[in-house]
Design an enzyme around this catalytic site. Structure first.
Site, PDB file in Angstrom:
ATOM      1  CE  LYS A 181      -1.895   2.664   2.998  1.00  0.00           C
ATOM      2  NZ  LYS A 181      -1.774   3.955   2.281  1.00  0.00           N
ATOM      3  CD  GLU A 256      13.000   3.764   8.260  1.00  0.00           C
ATOM      4  OE1 GLU A 256      12.835   4.701   9.081  1.00  0.00           O
ATOM      5  OE2 GLU A 256      13.064   3.925   7.039  1.00  0.00           O
ATOM      6  CB  CYS A 290      12.775   8.675   8.915  1.00  0.00           C
ATOM      7  SG  CYS A 290      13.471   7.616   7.676  1.00  0.00           S
ATOM      8  CD  GLU A 392      10.239  12.016  12.213  1.00  0.00           C
ATOM      9  OE1 GLU A 392       9.194  11.375  12.424  1.00  0.00           O
ATOM     10  OE2 GLU A 392      11.205  11.563  11.569  1.00  0.00           O
TER      11      GLU A 392
HETATM   12  P1  ADP Z   1       3.019  10.651   7.883  1.00  0.00           P
HETATM   13  O1  ADP Z   1       2.486  11.033   9.241  1.00  0.00           O
HETATM   14  O2  ADP Z   1       4.402  11.043   7.697  1.00  0.00           O
HETATM   15  O3  ADP Z   1       2.108  10.963   6.746  1.00  0.00           O
HETATM   16  P2  ADP Z   1       2.115   8.029   8.331  1.00  0.00           P
HETATM   17  O4  ADP Z   1       2.801   7.189   9.309  1.00  0.00           O
HETATM   18  O5  ADP Z   1       0.799   8.641   8.673  1.00  0.00           O
HETATM   19  O6  ADP Z   1       3.145   9.112   7.900  1.00  0.00           O
HETATM   20  O7  ADP Z   1       1.902   7.276   6.965  1.00  0.00           O
HETATM   21  C1  ADP Z   1       2.761   6.309   6.441  1.00  0.00           C
HETATM   22  C2  ADP Z   1       1.931   5.230   5.779  1.00  0.00           C
HETATM   23  O8  ADP Z   1       1.085   4.651   6.770  1.00  0.00           O
HETATM   24  C3  ADP Z   1       0.998   5.720   4.681  1.00  0.00           C
HETATM   25  O9  ADP Z   1       0.955   4.733   3.656  1.00  0.00           O
HETATM   26  C4  ADP Z   1      -0.338   5.812   5.382  1.00  0.00           C
HETATM   27  O10 ADP Z   1      -1.435   5.674   4.517  1.00  0.00           O
HETATM   28  C5  ADP Z   1      -0.253   4.637   6.333  1.00  0.00           C
HETATM   29  N1  ADP Z   1      -1.129   4.729   7.498  1.00  0.00           N
HETATM   30  C6  ADP Z   1      -1.543   5.833   8.149  1.00  0.00           C
HETATM   31  N2  ADP Z   1      -2.365   5.503   9.173  1.00  0.00           N
HETATM   32  C7  ADP Z   1      -2.472   4.152   9.181  1.00  0.00           C
HETATM   33  C8  ADP Z   1      -3.163   3.204   9.998  1.00  0.00           C
HETATM   34  N3  ADP Z   1      -3.921   3.582  11.009  1.00  0.00           N
HETATM   35  N4  ADP Z   1      -3.022   1.898   9.709  1.00  0.00           N
HETATM   36  C9  ADP Z   1      -2.240   1.496   8.688  1.00  0.00           C
HETATM   37  N5  ADP Z   1      -1.575   2.335   7.874  1.00  0.00           N
HETATM   38  C10 ADP Z   1      -1.679   3.653   8.114  1.00  0.00           C
END
Ligand code: ADP
Length: 498
Positions: A181, A256, A290, A392
């Site tokens: 995804k 990560e 990161c 961060e």
């Molecule tokens: P950022 O805050 O830097 O946007 P995220 O950690 O929110 O980074 O997002 C990284 C990835 O995790 C993206 O592919 C996002 O769609 C996915 N993501 C965000 N929330 C969830 C969740 N609750 N469960 C699974 N995947 C998630």
């Protein structure tokens, strides 16, 4: 291959070797962050699509993929690396249009590293071996190193194609199948990659790519009982959610996550080199890295000189159209990120730090006025305990903290929940290696920063995650070990045989 400048592209999900609409028929739009214009309209995966993709990956894992020889798996990966290389210019342009990173970075850093990762792991496919163990008695014991099965992989938006490569290449080399995804902010590169995966001739279902939102598609994937492993790169906050949902099925997890890396400048360093390294550490990829060197520790005696040079250079960074080859900094990925960064500038001021460079949006012309740009920003007079030094920010914003002696420095540098990376600038090799040992982080850069290679492991200590990507260590994430015992004596075993 689509072009970055054309009208909005349409992308479907890639499931079981086919491009298909989502079950709900829903789509979402992804903007070009340099202008805010719609770049692409993408099918939106949700639970039903994740079910389909996991089913396809399971059939592929138990079917055609497991019957393919290691050599053929390696050849497919190598073919993919070559196709990516052939299409590098177009892929780089799309990556820049989707993410906002300067074309110079997409073309000369991201894409070559994507190719390198697929090439490197293509070579590993035929070299994943078990061992023979010298057990006592008339027994033969050996291990088989087997793939884990169906792997869910969730990636972020800061290096969209490269993160896909870090995840897919070792998983496929080891014989797993994948449901990937991409981040909702940057789905385009992964969908273009899907076309090349199809062209390379991977059996259907081996790789499935399902763009969608984190809370829906991402959560459905991470909690799916049909996956054997989940690999995630993203925020520490979401990493914790992933680990929790994986716990219900005891799905294997690798993470990560975030960082707040100390980048340390000693007075005996080559100051010009250290200034350039500090810039590379925090302004590369708009600071959306990161392992960014976001806590810049500078020895008190050279602080003023260093800060003067750094501010001067930061003010000269060419911010603007990321498609222009002379641009050094493009827009942040989204309006949300831009607002988050602005919020931290206010927090820094409230906490008593001073803004010595940037701190606002730059004045740009024409269409770029609607882009999500932010100027390279330096906070001085920062204390390590302040929020801007602990949280961060994920933007082109560095906190400068001064230090007097090495003991105090190590304590402060390690005083963080994170432990992804660290940098040190000094000519004293003894100190450099002492530092490398004492800092609790997964990657240490000595007189350099942001160095990566497909053969060198990357990953975090503490809340920066667990597991190592790249290098031979990545294979540990995607294989499991089976121990096989064989009797060589031909006699009944133990006292029950008597
Ligand atoms: P950022 O805050 O830097 O946007 P995220 O950690 O929110 O980074 O997002 C990284 C990835 O995790 C993206 O592919 C996002 O769609 C996915 N993501 C965000 N929330 C969830 C969740 N609750 N469960 C699974 N995947 C998630």
């Amino acid at each position: 291959m689509s072009s970055a400048s054309a009208a909005p592209q349409k992308y479907q999900l890639f499931i079981d070797g086919q491009f298909v609409d989502s079950e709900s028929g829903k789509t979402f739009k992804t903007p070009n962050p340099a202008t805010g214009d719609t770049l692409a309209e993408v099918a939106e995966a949700d639970k039903a699509d994740i079910d389909k993709a996991v089913g396809a990956a399971r059939r592929a894992f138990e079917g055609k993929w497991s019957k393919l020889s290691a050599r053929d798996r390696g050849r497919l990966l190598y073919k993919l690396s070559q196709l990516i290389e052939q299409h590098s210019a177009d892929l780089a342009a799309l990556e820049t249009a989707d993410n906002g990173k300067p074309i110079k970075e997409s073309l000369y850093v991201d894409l070559p590293q994507v190719v390198e990762n697929f090439e490197y792991f293509a070579g590993w496919a035929t070299k994943i071996e078990g061992e023979t163990i010298p057990v006592p008695g008339k027994m033969f014991n050996y291990t088989l190193r087997e793939p884990i099965g169906v792997c869910g992989q969730i990636i972020p938006w800061n290096f969209p194609l490269l993160m896909a490569a870090w995840k897919l290449a070792p998983a496929l080399a080891a014989g797993n199948t994948v449901v990937l995804k991409p981040a909702e902010q940057t789905p385009v590169g992964a969908m273009e990659l899907a076309k090349l995966i199809q062209e390379a001739g991977f059996p259907e279902g081996v790789v499935n790519i399902v763009p969608g939102y984190g809370e829906t598609a991402g959560a459905a994937l991470a909690s799916h009982p049909g996956i054997d492993k989940i690999a995630f790169t993203g925020s520490t906050e979401v990493g914790k959610l992933i680990a929790k949902s994986a716990a219900d099925n005891l799905t294997k997890v690798s993470l990560e996550l975030g960082g707040k890396a100390p980048n340390i400048v000693f007075a005996d360093s080559d100051i010009e080199q250290a200034v350039a390294g500090a810039m590379m550490g925090i302004f590369y990829n708009q600071g959306q890295v990161c392992c960014a060197g976001s806590r810049l520790f500078v020895e008190e005696s050279v602080k003023d000189e260093f800060l003067g040079k750094l501010s001067d250079k930061a003010g000269k960074i060419a911010v603007g159209d990321p498609m222009n080859k002379s641009t050094q900094m493009g827009p942040q990925v989204s309006e949300e990120q831009l607002n988050r960064i602005k919020g931290y500038v206010d927090i820094a001021r409230e906490e008593g730090a001073t803004v010595v460079a940037g701190g606002a949006t730059p004045q740009l012309e024409g269409a770029f006025q609607k882009g999500y740009f932010f100027s390279p920003t330096i906070f001085a007079e920062v204390k390590n305990s302040m929020r801007v030094a602990q949280e961060e920010i994920f933007g082109p914003v560095v906190s400068v903290i001064s230090f007097k002696d090495e003991d105090d420095l190590i304590k402060q540098a390690n005083d963080t929940i994170y432990g992804l990376s660290a940098g040190i600038w000094t000519k004293d090799i003894t100190r450099a290696h002492r530092f490398a040992k004492e800092i609790k982080a997964g990657v240490i850069w000595i007189n350099t920063y942001n160095m990566f290679n497909a053969a060198s492991p990357f990953g975090g200590y503490k809340q920066s995650g667990y597991g190592r990507e790249m290098g031979r260590h990545a294979l540990d994430l995607y294989t499991q070990v089976k121990s096989v015992w064989v009797d060589l004596s031909g006699r009944p075993i133990g006292w029950f045989g008597k």
